[in-house]
Write an enzyme that holds these catalytic residues in place. Sequence first.
Site, PDB file in Angstrom:
ATOM      1  N   GLN A 149      -7.876  25.777 119.804  1.00 48.11           N
ATOM      2  CA  GLN A 149      -9.269  26.228 119.854  1.00 48.11           C
ATOM      3  C   GLN A 149     -10.234  25.097 120.221  1.00 48.11           C
ATOM      4  O   GLN A 149     -11.447  25.311 120.264  1.00 48.11           O
ATOM      5  CB  GLN A 149      -9.687  26.820 118.495  1.00 48.11           C
TER       6      GLN A 149
ATOM      7  N   LYS B 132      -5.983  30.314 126.709  1.00 54.06           N
ATOM      8  CA  LYS B 132      -7.306  30.224 126.066  1.00 54.06           C
ATOM      9  C   LYS B 132      -8.275  29.388 126.898  1.00 54.06           C
ATOM     10  O   LYS B 132      -9.455  29.291 126.589  1.00 54.06           O
ATOM     11  CB  LYS B 132      -7.172  29.653 124.661  1.00 54.06           C
TER      12      LYS B 132
ATOM     13  N   CYS C 236      -4.506  35.714 112.032  1.00 54.45           N
ATOM     14  CA  CYS C 236      -3.302  34.889 111.851  1.00 54.45           C
ATOM     15  C   CYS C 236      -3.598  33.707 110.936  1.00 54.45           C
ATOM     16  O   CYS C 236      -3.114  32.587 111.171  1.00 54.45           O
ATOM     17  CB  CYS C 236      -2.745  34.390 113.184  1.00 54.45           C
TER      18      CYS C 236
HETATM   19  N1  PMP Z   1      -3.511  27.740 116.774  1.00 55.05           N
HETATM   20  C1  PMP Z   1      -4.732  28.243 116.804  1.00 55.05           C
HETATM   21  C2  PMP Z   1      -5.835  27.516 116.089  1.00 55.05           C
HETATM   22  C3  PMP Z   1      -4.977  29.442 117.472  1.00 55.05           C
HETATM   23  O1  PMP Z   1      -6.202  29.963 117.484  1.00 55.05           O
HETATM   24  C4  PMP Z   1      -3.911  30.088 118.125  1.00 55.05           C
HETATM   25  C5  PMP Z   1      -4.119  31.406 118.857  1.00 55.05           C
HETATM   26  N2  PMP Z   1      -4.887  32.344 118.182  1.00 55.05           N
HETATM   27  C6  PMP Z   1      -2.661  29.500 118.072  1.00 55.05           C
HETATM   28  C7  PMP Z   1      -2.483  28.319 117.404  1.00 55.05           C
HETATM   29  C8  PMP Z   1      -1.480  30.115 118.723  1.00 55.05           C
HETATM   30  O2  PMP Z   1      -1.677  30.213 120.096  1.00 55.05           O
HETATM   31  P1  PMP Z   1      -0.601  30.990 120.984  1.00 55.05           P
HETATM   32  O3  PMP Z   1      -0.550  32.392 120.449  1.00 55.05           O
HETATM   33  O4  PMP Z   1      -1.174  30.911 122.346  1.00 55.05           O
HETATM   34  O5  PMP Z   1       0.665  30.257 120.827  1.00 55.05           O
END
Ligand code: PMP
Length: 406
Positions: free
Chosen positions: A203, A226, A364
């Site tokens: 992020q 992202k 999450c």
């Molecule tokens: N860490 C953070 C702080 C996130 O916001 C996210 C995605 N929401 C992830 C890890 C995991 O990213 P990805 O699903 O692209 O592996």
Amino acid sequence: MTLDVEKIRSEFPILSTEMRGQPLTYLDSGASAQKPRVVIDAMADFYSTHYANIHRGVYHLSAEATRQFEAVRGKVAAFIGAANEREIIFVRNATEAINLVARSWGEQNISEGDEIVLTQMEHHANIVPWQMLAKRCGAVIRVAEIDDDGVLDVAHLTSLLGPKTKLLAFTHVSNALGTINPVTQLVALARDRGITTLVDGAQAVPHQRVSVDEIGADFYVFSGHKVVGPSGAGVLHGRMDLLEAMPPFLGGGDMIESVSFEGTTFAPVPHKFEAGTPDIASIIGFGAAIDYLEAIGMDEIAAYEHELLVYANERLAAVPGIRIIGQAKEKAAVISFVLDDAHPHDIGTCLDGEGVAVRAGHHCAQPLMKRMGVPATARASFAFYNTREDIDRLVKALVKTADLFA
Ligand code: PMP
């Protein structure tokens, strides 16, 4: 306003579409960013005119695909301030990068009784792989606390860093609260004690200029999707001496020097960690995304998004019954909130009816929700293609929602 946002918006095809008869108000870039035409075109062009597998063929097409793919490594290195592009490992996403480190570095370096320090604001991606490792190795997870505003308690974290601590893994910016952690300070605290660090930059990289060499973490991870790139392209940046000492994560083609049934020798870093055919077109698209962001300027993006955050905070204060979860002073353009009497999922559904896309749920980050005393929140997360009008539409839709539940 420092950016030509109307021009930028016209470069993202999806932003001129409608949702439920209204202009799309996309406020979920924290989950995944929308894609500019240049990224979509780069992938289509690659598939249409340049496609072949990489690192394999002597023929022109394969050599050209390899050149394009490898050129992205250099772009990524420059984008995140890494002097050595061989320290850039391509993976699918931040999650895979963390799993790679947990499997490869973790199993080599963590033993029974060792401690891994995390924080209460971690995404599951930066919790679960360490828990799995801890279970395999008999290690212990310790968790640094945050305060009611969602700010990390650095004194508590420091008190956890002891002789048994082998790893400090923490997020640069919280996805659910927006809190920006004092990343360089935290890495230095660990380094002074001989503790390895992993920073989850998922992020952070989309919102500000990041220099991994300045931060000095041993590992830094993020996801291309992202940062307006395609899904399927992610990055692990690691310190070369650590990467060289680590065993491979996945075995197979492309990661070897020579193979016989008696034994195999591995390719040098980074290819040692890139087994099998990668998502070539996504990496090419990722390169186009980086070019696009560099042309706008990450500092300009950060300044513009900060203005949006300030404006959103002012406007949201007018929504009856709203409570913003996460009040850190150092904050990225992410606003988590709850409304009196309305479940976040209902908020999300009501907003969707008005063409406003926000995320609703635990993001999450279930341990974080527990710490903040809420089962879930609604979250508006902004990108440089959002406008004050988007925020006005969010506020209008929220006032309507608050009315429904009053
Ligand atoms: N860490 C953070 C702080 C996130 O916001 C996210 C995605 N929401 C992830 C890890 C995991 O990213 P990805 O699903 O692209 O592996």
